[in-house]
Design a protein around this motif. Sequence first.
Motif, short mmCIF file in Angstrom:
data_model
loop_
_atom_site.label_atom_id
_atom_site.label_comp_id
_atom_site.label_asym_id
_atom_site.label_seq_id
_atom_site.Cartn_x
_atom_site.Cartn_y
_atom_site.Cartn_z
N PRO A 222 0.82 -1.22 0.00
CA PRO A 222 0.00 0.00 0.00
C PRO A 222 0.85 1.27 0.00
N ARG A 223 1.99 1.25 0.72
CA ARG A 223 2.86 2.43 0.76
C ARG A 223 3.47 2.68 -0.63
N LEU A 224 3.91 1.63 -1.30
CA LEU A 224 4.47 1.77 -2.65
C LEU A 224 3.42 2.35 -3.60
N MET A 225 2.19 1.89 -3.46
CA MET A 225 1.13 2.35 -4.37
C MET A 225 0.70 3.77 -4.07
N SER A 226 0.73 4.16 -2.80
CA SER A 226 0.27 5.51 -2.45
C SER A 226 1.35 6.56 -2.62
N ASP A 227 2.62 6.20 -2.33
CA ASP A 227 3.70 7.19 -2.31
C ASP A 227 4.63 7.14 -3.52
N TYR A 228 4.61 6.02 -4.27
CA TYR A 228 5.57 5.88 -5.36
C TYR A 228 4.93 5.66 -6.72
N HIS A 229 4.05 4.67 -6.81
CA HIS A 229 3.41 4.43 -8.11
C HIS A 229 2.08 3.71 -7.87
N PRO A 230 0.97 4.29 -8.31
CA PRO A 230 -0.34 3.69 -8.02
C PRO A 230 -0.56 2.34 -8.69
N ARG A 231 0.23 2.03 -9.72
CA ARG A 231 0.05 0.76 -10.43
C ARG A 231 1.20 -0.23 -10.14
N THR A 232 1.71 -0.12 -8.91
CA THR A 232 2.79 -1.04 -8.52
C THR A 232 2.35 -2.50 -8.64
N ARG A 233 1.12 -2.80 -8.25
CA ARG A 233 0.63 -4.18 -8.32
C ARG A 233 0.65 -4.68 -9.76
N GLU A 234 0.18 -3.85 -10.68
CA GLU A 234 0.17 -4.25 -12.09
C GLU A 234 1.59 -4.42 -12.62
N SER A 235 2.52 -3.59 -12.16
CA SER A 235 3.91 -3.70 -12.59
C SER A 235 4.51 -5.03 -12.13
N LEU A 236 4.19 -5.45 -10.91
CA LEU A 236 4.69 -6.72 -10.39
C LEU A 236 4.11 -7.89 -11.18
N LEU A 237 2.84 -7.79 -11.55
CA LEU A 237 2.21 -8.85 -12.33
C LEU A 237 2.82 -8.93 -13.73
N ARG A 238 3.12 -7.76 -14.31
CA ARG A 238 3.76 -7.75 -15.63
C ARG A 238 5.17 -8.36 -15.55
N LEU A 239 5.89 -8.04 -14.48
CA LEU A 239 7.21 -8.62 -14.26
C LEU A 239 7.12 -10.14 -14.17
N SER A 240 6.08 -10.63 -13.51
CA SER A 240 5.87 -12.07 -13.38
C SER A 240 5.66 -12.72 -14.75
N ASP A 241 4.87 -12.07 -15.61
CA ASP A 241 4.63 -12.60 -16.96
C ASP A 241 5.92 -12.63 -17.78
N LEU A 242 6.71 -11.57 -17.70
CA LEU A 242 7.97 -11.52 -18.44
C LEU A 242 8.94 -12.59 -17.94
N ALA A 243 8.99 -12.78 -16.63
CA ALA A 243 9.88 -13.79 -16.06
C ALA A 243 9.48 -15.19 -16.51
N GLU A 244 8.20 -15.42 -16.67
CA GLU A 244 7.72 -16.73 -17.13
C GLU A 244 8.29 -17.06 -18.50
N GLY A 245 8.27 -16.08 -19.42
CA GLY A 245 8.82 -16.31 -20.75
C GLY A 245 10.32 -16.51 -20.72
N ALA A 246 11.02 -15.71 -19.92
CA ALA A 246 12.47 -15.82 -19.83
C ALA A 246 12.88 -17.16 -19.22
N GLN A 247 12.13 -17.62 -18.21
CA GLN A 247 12.50 -18.85 -17.54
C GLN A 247 12.36 -20.06 -18.45
N ARG A 248 11.42 -20.01 -19.39
CA ARG A 248 11.28 -21.13 -20.32
C ARG A 248 12.57 -21.32 -21.13
#
Length: 355
Positions: A222-248
């Motif tokens: 919540p602190r990251l989303m309120s003080d740094y970037h409101p779409r931090t959660r979406e950024s983490l999910l996008r990072l997860s998707d990218l890592a999935e492709g790289a790990q293959r």
Amino acid sequence: MAEDIVWSDAELTCLLEAKICAAWPPEVWQSVTVLVAVSGGADSVALLRALSRLKTSGEGSLHVAHLNHGLRSDEANADQHFVQELSQILGHCCHVKQVDVNRLASVRGEGIEEVAREVRYDFFIETAQRIGARFVATAHTSDDQAETVLYRVLRGTGIAGLRGIPVYRSLNDLTPLVRPMLNASRDEVLAYLATWNQDFRSDSSNTDTRYMRNRIRHELLPRLMSDYHPRTRESLLRLSDLAEGAQRIVDDRVDELASKAIRTQAPNLVELSLEAGCAADPFLLRELLIRIWREQDWPRQSMGWEQWSSTASFIQGDHRSQTSLNLPAGIQVLRRGDVIKIEFTPIVGSKRSSE
């Protein structure tokens, strides 16, 4: 700035159920037995209600699994009663087990969270085998996914860890575990339950900020989303998707290394070719070690970046300066001639020592 979308009750109902169908089409599971893990919390209650509505045909059946960890006394017993009552209302058989996790953790010398997770999944496997379940379904959401990725970043993870929670994973040779709500948010879950006026239980331990995961959920994210970037959660999910492709891609390279390096693989012993280990890229060697621990089902809780790196360095380092390396959980790495031996000695009193 785009206006907030206002969903009707019918649209909210369709939204969550449509996301579940997209991740796990009903035609895949309607004709088989499915075991649904239900704690009584919002996420699992929503999953059970949604699957109950989506099962419109087929000869299969939904069963409910609830584990009472015995950690919250009367509150835990009330959770159990709630799940049993909901299961009866929805017409599903409910399988319950009570375990004294505190006592078990003390006997094993392990953390409460780790033991709770172990006994929970053991219970799912035992129950699935007993009733002949083809799938076990759990109610992890995209919020859980984002929190898991952030947790692993803080602990120090590789690309594999950034993938977060997979939609499917194997519980054993016969039964996969499926998480059909990973593409749905916790807000969507709460909105879905509200449309049905469906109650759920709140686990008081989920707000206990002594646990790192709870601090991430209630404080850091919540602190990251309120003080740094409101779409931090979406950024983490996008990072997860990218890592999935790289790990293959990484997995393909590790397959090649494993075929050259692994000489012996037994329950408590793995032998590697020293020559192949020394010639490997250090990153791929670390990935191979992580895979070995995972395939052997050796304890990984205390194996962080430092331990994986020191093990790879030991294998590739000066052969005369050090002949053994002690790692957490009773694992020792030995250099014997042209062979690297990795031996696991289960600690007396642990679950694995009694298996």
